[in-house]
Design a protein around this motif. Sequence first.
Motif, PDB file in Angstrom:
ATOM      1  N   GLU A  44      42.448  52.033  60.770  1.00 26.82           N
ATOM      2  CA  GLU A  44      43.138  51.589  61.971  1.00 26.82           C
ATOM      3  C   GLU A  44      42.876  52.568  63.119  1.00 26.82           C
ATOM      4  O   GLU A  44      42.529  53.734  62.899  1.00 26.82           O
ATOM      5  CB  GLU A  44      44.635  51.490  61.705  1.00 26.82           C
ATOM      6  N   ARG A  45      43.088  52.047  64.322  1.00 30.71           N
ATOM      7  CA  ARG A  45      42.948  52.900  65.492  1.00 30.71           C
ATOM      8  C   ARG A  45      44.007  53.996  65.434  1.00 30.71           C
ATOM      9  O   ARG A  45      45.176  53.738  65.162  1.00 30.71           O
ATOM     10  CB  ARG A  45      43.076  52.067  66.767  1.00 30.71           C
ATOM     11  N   GLU A  46      43.593  55.217  65.739  1.00 25.30           N
ATOM     12  CA  GLU A  46      44.442  56.393  65.558  1.00 25.30           C
ATOM     13  C   GLU A  46      44.612  57.132  66.878  1.00 25.30           C
ATOM     14  O   GLU A  46      43.631  57.359  67.601  1.00 25.30           O
ATOM     15  CB  GLU A  46      43.766  57.315  64.529  1.00 25.30           C
ATOM     16  N   PHE A  47      45.834  57.535  67.168  1.00 24.67           N
ATOM     17  CA  PHE A  47      46.128  58.302  68.372  1.00 24.67           C
ATOM     18  C   PHE A  47      45.499  59.682  68.267  1.00 24.67           C
ATOM     19  O   PHE A  47      45.572  60.329  67.230  1.00 24.67           O
ATOM     20  CB  PHE A  47      47.630  58.421  68.548  1.00 24.67           C
ATOM     21  N   VAL A  48      44.921  60.141  69.387  1.00 27.45           N
ATOM     22  CA  VAL A  48      44.326  61.477  69.436  1.00 27.45           C
ATOM     23  C   VAL A  48      45.113  62.369  70.395  1.00 27.45           C
ATOM     24  O   VAL A  48      45.628  63.409  70.005  1.00 27.45           O
ATOM     25  CB  VAL A  48      42.843  61.401  69.877  1.00 27.45           C
ATOM     26  N   ALA A  49      45.199  61.951  71.660  1.00 29.20           N
ATOM     27  CA  ALA A  49      45.875  62.768  72.665  1.00 29.20           C
ATOM     28  C   ALA A  49      46.214  61.904  73.868  1.00 29.20           C
ATOM     29  O   ALA A  49      45.542  60.909  74.129  1.00 29.20           O
ATOM     30  CB  ALA A  49      44.996  63.935  73.100  1.00 29.20           C
ATOM     31  N   ALA A  50      47.253  62.314  74.596  1.00 31.87           N
ATOM     32  CA  ALA A  50      47.677  61.567  75.779  1.00 31.87           C
ATOM     33  C   ALA A  50      48.014  62.521  76.906  1.00 31.87           C
ATOM     34  O   ALA A  50      48.394  63.678  76.681  1.00 31.87           O
ATOM     35  CB  ALA A  50      48.881  60.687  75.455  1.00 31.87           C
ATOM     36  N   SER A  51      47.883  61.998  78.107  1.00 28.19           N
ATOM     37  CA  SER A  51      48.177  62.761  79.316  1.00 28.19           C
ATOM     38  C   SER A  51      49.089  61.914  80.198  1.00 28.19           C
ATOM     39  O   SER A  51      48.794  60.747  80.472  1.00 28.19           O
ATOM     40  CB  SER A  51      46.869  63.072  80.052  1.00 28.19           C
ATOM     41  N   ARG A  52      50.179  62.486  80.637  1.00 26.48           N
ATOM     42  CA  ARG A  52      51.132  61.758  81.482  1.00 26.48           C
ATOM     43  C   ARG A  52      51.315  62.485  82.800  1.00 26.48           C
ATOM     44  O   ARG A  52      51.098  63.696  82.903  1.00 26.48           O
ATOM     45  CB  ARG A  52      52.496  61.657  80.800  1.00 26.48           C
ATOM     46  N   PHE A  53      51.742  61.710  83.781  1.00 24.70           N
ATOM     47  CA  PHE A  53      52.135  62.280  85.077  1.00 24.70           C
ATOM     48  C   PHE A  53      51.027  63.158  85.668  1.00 24.70           C
ATOM     49  O   PHE A  53      51.250  64.330  85.964  1.00 24.70           O
ATOM     50  CB  PHE A  53      53.430  63.076  84.932  1.00 24.70           C
ATOM     51  N   SER A  54      49.849  62.581  85.776  1.00 27.33           N
ATOM     52  CA  SER A  54      48.692  63.271  86.367  1.00 27.33           C
ATOM     53  C   SER A  54      48.330  64.542  85.620  1.00 27.33           C
ATOM     54  O   SER A  54      47.812  65.491  86.213  1.00 27.33           O
ATOM     55  CB  SER A  54      48.971  63.600  87.838  1.00 27.33           C
ATOM     56  N   GLY A  55      48.587  64.548  84.321  1.00 32.83           N
ATOM     57  CA  GLY A  55      48.187  65.683  83.502  1.00 32.83           C
ATOM     58  C   GLY A  55      49.243  66.750  83.350  1.00 32.83           C
ATOM     59  O   GLY A  55      49.015  67.742  82.653  1.00 32.83           O
ATOM     60  N   ARG A  56      50.409  66.541  83.953  1.00 32.20           N
ATOM     61  CA  ARG A  56      51.441  67.580  83.854  1.00 32.20           C
ATOM     62  C   ARG A  56      52.084  67.612  82.469  1.00 32.20           C
ATOM     63  O   ARG A  56      52.734  68.600  82.108  1.00 32.20           O
ATOM     64  CB  ARG A  56      52.508  67.333  84.921  1.00 32.20           C
ATOM     65  N   ALA A  57      51.930  66.556  81.709  1.00 36.46           N
ATOM     66  CA  ALA A  57      52.473  66.523  80.351  1.00 36.46           C
ATOM     67  C   ALA A  57      51.396  65.996  79.412  1.00 36.46           C
ATOM     68  O   ALA A  57      50.730  65.004  79.718  1.00 36.46           O
ATOM     69  CB  ALA A  57      53.701  65.636  80.285  1.00 36.46           C
TER      70      ALA A  57
END
Length: 123
Positions: A44-57
């Motif tokens: 299955e597709r697996e989460f790697v990494a995420a960026s929120r709020f223009s990279g602040r989180a």
Amino acid sequence: QVQLVESGGGLVQAGGSLRLSCEASERAFGYSLMAWFRQAPGKEREFVAASRFSGRATSYANSLKGRFAISRDSAKNTMYLQMNGLNPEDTAVYYCAAGSGSSPSHPGSYEYWGQGTQVTVSS
């Protein structure tokens, strides 16, 4: 129009590094949530990494913390995934995604997906 185009994949030996890029249309880059997922054959597709709020989180899959790093360059409308210490288990197609959902690790939070870039790690 929302467009996401990944690049930077390829064949690398175990222990090596790669940096993936996701060039996004301006509209796509405006989404608060952008992420990298991966999918290995038969899995299955697996989460790697995420960026929120223009990279602040940022957030990462626990198993990948310390080896992978996500970043954004707003001037270039581009998101990156720096991958270090690669091993054969990292072999997969890597996708970038953009969306407005509330759960960074859940594929359902993302409305738009790129076509993917293949990463193959040889032992």
